[in-house]
Write a protein that holds these residues in place. Structure first.
Motif, PDB file in Angstrom:
ATOM      1  N   LEU A 105      -2.273  80.102  74.387  1.00 24.62           N
ATOM      2  CA  LEU A 105      -1.498  81.275  73.991  1.00 24.62           C
ATOM      3  C   LEU A 105      -1.206  82.176  75.183  1.00 24.62           C
ATOM      4  O   LEU A 105      -0.114  82.759  75.273  1.00 24.62           O
ATOM      5  CB  LEU A 105      -2.249  82.057  72.909  1.00 24.62           C
ATOM      6  CG  LEU A 105      -1.505  83.247  72.312  1.00 24.62           C
ATOM      7  CD1 LEU A 105      -0.186  82.802  71.682  1.00 24.62           C
ATOM      8  CD2 LEU A 105      -2.370  83.956  71.267  1.00 24.62           C
ATOM      9  N   ALA A 106      -2.156  82.299  76.116  1.00 19.82           N
ATOM     10  CA  ALA A 106      -1.913  83.106  77.312  1.00 19.82           C
ATOM     11  C   ALA A 106      -0.746  82.533  78.120  1.00 19.82           C
ATOM     12  O   ALA A 106       0.129  83.278  78.588  1.00 19.82           O
ATOM     13  CB  ALA A 106      -3.179  83.169  78.163  1.00 19.82           C
ATOM     14  N   ALA A 107      -0.714  81.209  78.266  1.00 24.65           N
ATOM     15  CA  ALA A 107       0.379  80.572  79.000  1.00 24.65           C
ATOM     16  C   ALA A 107       1.710  80.762  78.269  1.00 24.65           C
ATOM     17  O   ALA A 107       2.745  81.042  78.904  1.00 24.65           O
ATOM     18  CB  ALA A 107       0.081  79.087  79.190  1.00 24.65           C
ATOM     19  N   THR A 164       2.503  83.184  76.166  1.00 26.53           N
ATOM     20  CA  THR A 164       2.884  84.587  76.220  1.00 26.53           C
ATOM     21  C   THR A 164       3.590  84.911  77.534  1.00 26.53           C
ATOM     22  O   THR A 164       4.592  85.631  77.562  1.00 26.53           O
ATOM     23  CB  THR A 164       1.643  85.486  76.048  1.00 26.53           C
ATOM     24  OG1 THR A 164       1.020  85.188  74.791  1.00 26.53           O
ATOM     25  CG2 THR A 164       2.028  86.952  76.074  1.00 26.53           C
ATOM     26  N   ILE A 165       3.080  84.375  78.632  1.00 29.63           N
ATOM     27  CA  ILE A 165       3.726  84.576  79.933  1.00 29.63           C
ATOM     28  C   ILE A 165       5.100  83.906  79.951  1.00 29.63           C
ATOM     29  O   ILE A 165       6.087  84.484  80.422  1.00 29.63           O
ATOM     30  CB  ILE A 165       2.837  84.023  81.062  1.00 29.63           C
ATOM     31  CG1 ILE A 165       1.542  84.832  81.167  1.00 29.63           C
ATOM     32  CG2 ILE A 165       3.592  84.041  82.394  1.00 29.63           C
ATOM     33  CD1 ILE A 165       0.539  84.254  82.128  1.00 29.63           C
ATOM     34  N   ALA A 166       5.162  82.674  79.407  1.00 27.58           N
ATOM     35  CA  ALA A 166       6.432  81.937  79.403  1.00 27.58           C
ATOM     36  C   ALA A 166       7.502  82.675  78.617  1.00 27.58           C
ATOM     37  O   ALA A 166       8.671  82.734  79.032  1.00 27.58           O
ATOM     38  CB  ALA A 166       6.214  80.543  78.827  1.00 27.58           C
ATOM     39  N   VAL A 167       7.126  83.264  77.471  1.00 28.19           N
ATOM     40  CA  VAL A 167       8.098  83.991  76.646  1.00 28.19           C
ATOM     41  C   VAL A 167       8.680  85.172  77.409  1.00 28.19           C
ATOM     42  O   VAL A 167       9.855  85.525  77.227  1.00 28.19           O
ATOM     43  CB  VAL A 167       7.431  84.450  75.334  1.00 28.19           C
ATOM     44  CG1 VAL A 167       8.311  85.459  74.596  1.00 28.19           C
ATOM     45  CG2 VAL A 167       7.143  83.245  74.441  1.00 28.19           C
ATOM     46  N   ARG A 168       7.890  85.770  78.286  1.00 27.09           N
ATOM     47  CA  ARG A 168       8.352  86.944  79.022  1.00 27.09           C
ATOM     48  C   ARG A 168       9.204  86.614  80.234  1.00 27.09           C
ATOM     49  O   ARG A 168       9.989  87.451  80.678  1.00 27.09           O
ATOM     50  CB  ARG A 168       7.149  87.785  79.458  1.00 27.09           C
ATOM     51  CG  ARG A 168       6.579  88.620  78.311  1.00 27.09           C
ATOM     52  CD  ARG A 168       5.115  88.950  78.501  1.00 27.09           C
ATOM     53  NE  ARG A 168       4.604  89.769  77.404  1.00 27.09           N
ATOM     54  CZ  ARG A 168       4.381  89.319  76.174  1.00 27.09           C
ATOM     55  NH1 ARG A 168       4.640  88.055  75.881  1.00 27.09           N
ATOM     56  NH2 ARG A 168       3.923  90.113  75.216  1.00 27.09           N
ATOM     57  N   VAL A 169       9.052  85.420  80.804  1.00 21.81           N
ATOM     58  CA  VAL A 169       9.747  85.123  82.056  1.00 21.81           C
ATOM     59  C   VAL A 169      10.846  84.074  81.910  1.00 21.81           C
ATOM     60  O   VAL A 169      11.702  83.968  82.803  1.00 21.81           O
ATOM     61  CB  VAL A 169       8.752  84.680  83.149  1.00 21.81           C
ATOM     62  CG1 VAL A 169       7.712  85.757  83.390  1.00 21.81           C
ATOM     63  CG2 VAL A 169       8.070  83.366  82.781  1.00 21.81           C
ATOM     64  N   LEU A 170      10.836  83.310  80.836  1.00 22.20           N
ATOM     65  CA  LEU A 170      11.813  82.231  80.696  1.00 22.20           C
ATOM     66  C   LEU A 170      12.911  82.609  79.712  1.00 22.20           C
ATOM     67  O   LEU A 170      12.657  83.307  78.726  1.00 22.20           O
ATOM     68  CB  LEU A 170      11.123  80.945  80.210  1.00 22.20           C
ATOM     69  CG  LEU A 170      10.071  80.336  81.138  1.00 22.20           C
ATOM     70  CD1 LEU A 170       9.449  79.103  80.496  1.00 22.20           C
ATOM     71  CD2 LEU A 170      10.697  79.968  82.482  1.00 22.20           C
ATOM     72  N   ALA A 178      -7.118  88.665  71.792  1.00 23.49           N
ATOM     73  CA  ALA A 178      -7.698  88.746  73.138  1.00 23.49           C
ATOM     74  C   ALA A 178      -6.664  88.533  74.235  1.00 23.49           C
ATOM     75  O   ALA A 178      -7.006  88.519  75.418  1.00 23.49           O
ATOM     76  CB  ALA A 178      -8.818  87.715  73.281  1.00 23.49           C
ATOM     77  N   VAL A 179      -5.410  88.340  73.854  1.00 21.95           N
ATOM     78  CA  VAL A 179      -4.349  88.137  74.840  1.00 21.95           C
ATOM     79  C   VAL A 179      -3.635  89.462  75.076  1.00 21.95           C
ATOM     80  O   VAL A 179      -3.165  90.091  74.122  1.00 21.95           O
ATOM     81  CB  VAL A 179      -3.342  87.074  74.345  1.00 21.95           C
ATOM     82  CG1 VAL A 179      -2.158  86.980  75.305  1.00 21.95           C
ATOM     83  CG2 VAL A 179      -4.029  85.723  74.237  1.00 21.95           C
ATOM     84  N   ALA A 199       0.964  77.251  68.751  1.00 21.78           N
ATOM     85  CA  ALA A 199       0.446  76.232  67.838  1.00 21.78           C
ATOM     86  C   ALA A 199       1.100  74.883  68.090  1.00 21.78           C
ATOM     87  O   ALA A 199       0.429  73.841  68.087  1.00 21.78           O
ATOM     88  CB  ALA A 199       0.669  76.671  66.392  1.00 21.78           C
ATOM     89  N   VAL A 200       2.408  74.874  68.325  1.00 17.62           N
ATOM     90  CA  VAL A 200       3.102  73.618  68.635  1.00 17.62           C
ATOM     91  C   VAL A 200       2.529  72.992  69.898  1.00 17.62           C
ATOM     92  O   VAL A 200       2.265  71.780  69.953  1.00 17.62           O
ATOM     93  CB  VAL A 200       4.617  73.875  68.801  1.00 17.62           C
ATOM     94  CG1 VAL A 200       5.313  72.638  69.370  1.00 17.62           C
ATOM     95  CG2 VAL A 200       5.251  74.246  67.468  1.00 17.62           C
ATOM     96  N   ALA A 201       2.323  73.815  70.924  1.00 21.91           N
ATOM     97  CA  ALA A 201       1.824  73.301  72.202  1.00 21.91           C
ATOM     98  C   ALA A 201       0.401  72.756  72.066  1.00 21.91           C
ATOM     99  O   ALA A 201       0.088  71.672  72.579  1.00 21.91           O
ATOM    100  CB  ALA A 201       1.865  74.410  73.255  1.00 21.91           C
ATOM    101  N   LEU A 202      -0.473  73.489  71.365  1.00 22.30           N
ATOM    102  CA  LEU A 202      -1.861  73.048  71.239  1.00 22.30           C
ATOM    103  C   LEU A 202      -1.957  71.785  70.384  1.00 22.30           C
ATOM    104  O   LEU A 202      -2.748  70.880  70.684  1.00 22.30           O
ATOM    105  CB  LEU A 202      -2.712  74.168  70.634  1.00 22.30           C
ATOM    106  CG  LEU A 202      -4.226  73.937  70.611  1.00 22.30           C
ATOM    107  CD1 LEU A 202      -4.745  73.578  71.990  1.00 22.30           C
ATOM    108  CD2 LEU A 202      -4.936  75.183  70.076  1.00 22.30           C
ATOM    109  N   LEU A 203      -1.150  71.695  69.352  1.00 18.93           N
ATOM    110  CA  LEU A 203      -1.121  70.471  68.550  1.00 18.93           C
ATOM    111  C   LEU A 203      -0.626  69.291  69.375  1.00 18.93           C
ATOM    112  O   LEU A 203      -1.147  68.176  69.262  1.00 18.93           O
ATOM    113  CB  LEU A 203      -0.250  70.680  67.309  1.00 18.93           C
ATOM    114  CG  LEU A 203      -0.911  71.431  66.151  1.00 18.93           C
ATOM    115  CD1 LEU A 203       0.137  71.960  65.183  1.00 18.93           C
ATOM    116  CD2 LEU A 203      -1.904  70.534  65.414  1.00 18.93           C
TER     117      LEU A 203
END
Length: 246
Positions: free
Chosen positions: A121-123, A125-131, A169-170, A183-187
């Motif tokens: 989720l941390a990764a 969250t960063i991706a949503v902000r920069v991509l 916690a993020v 969730a898609v990424a972790l699955l």
């Protein structure tokens, strides 16, 4: 005479009183007034031919061209017609709803899964902000296809609960877009695939993102109609049949 068709990055849902258009490559959302929606439907049924348009509608067409929604050139499939979403009273989405009055109680998850969920989720969250949105969608589509097997509801729910628990916690915002992509990424990392939807609702216009274990019978979530879907078995757009207004 030129024929006019949607730009390749256009996704749309017709709600009758308006058509919601997402121009993906430019992160733009448009809600068409009734007159513009009529021009859209007329051109759709005429395969882009403008002969049936009145002078007033030609002016509206010029504005749609200026916005980049329609363009002259080679035929591009019109976005599939979508049914207007009806409110649902049963269950909840594997994401969030806009009608919940209380926080859902989250089940305990194993420590290893919680750590994996936080890192993922941390990764995200960063991706949503920069991509840009188009890159995010491409990444989601790739993740949906990585899974060797379709996740069942229990597997999807467990992963999503871990992601949602990690959201506290993020740092920063971790709403439906971040949690559903997480969730898609972790699955995908665990060899499982789900379908990811980006939906839209009107009055006011708003987005919602959620996941579903299977795309056999895609359903609207709460008041949201799917606008864009990423799936392990994603089919290309098909030209919808012309008919009466939705």
């Amino acid at each position: 005479m030129n024929a006019y068709h949607p730009a390749p990055d256009i996704y749309a849902v017709d709600f009758g009183h308006t058509i919601i258009v997402l121009r993906l490559n430019h992160d733009q959302l448009h809600a068409m007034p009734e007159e513009a929606a009529t021009v859209w439907r007329t051109l759709e049924c005429a395969h882009g031919d403008t002969d049936a348009l009145t002078p007033a509608q030609q002016a509206i067409l010029a504005e749609l061209r200026h916005l980049g929604i329609l363009r002259a050139g080679p035929p591009t499939p019109w976005p599939p017609r979508a049914l207007i979403a009806a409110p649902r009273t049963r269950g909840s989405s594997l994401g969030t709803t806009d009608s919940a009055a209380a926080l859902e109680r989250l089940a305990a998850t194993p420590l290893g899964l919680r750590l994996s969920a936080w890192l993922t989720l941390a990764a995200v969250t960063i991706a949503v902000r920069v991509l840009p949105l188009t890159t995010l969608i491409a990444a989601v589509q790739m993740a949906c296809r990585i899974g060797r097997r379709q996740a069942n509801p229990a597997q999807a729910t467990l992963i999503l609960q871990a992601i949602r628990a990690a959201s506290g916690a993020v740092p920063g915002r971790a709403a439906c877009l971040e949690t559903s992509i997480g969730a898609v990424a972790l699955l995908a990392l665990r060899g499982r695939a789900v379908d990811w939807h980006l939906g839209v609702a009107t009055d006011p216009v708003r987005f919602h993102a959620w996941i579903e274990p299977s795309n056999d019978q895609p359903e609207p979530i709460a008041n949201y109609t799917p606008l864009l879907t990423a799936s392990r078995n994603l089919n290309p757009r098909q030209l919808p049949p012309c008919g009466p207004p939705y």
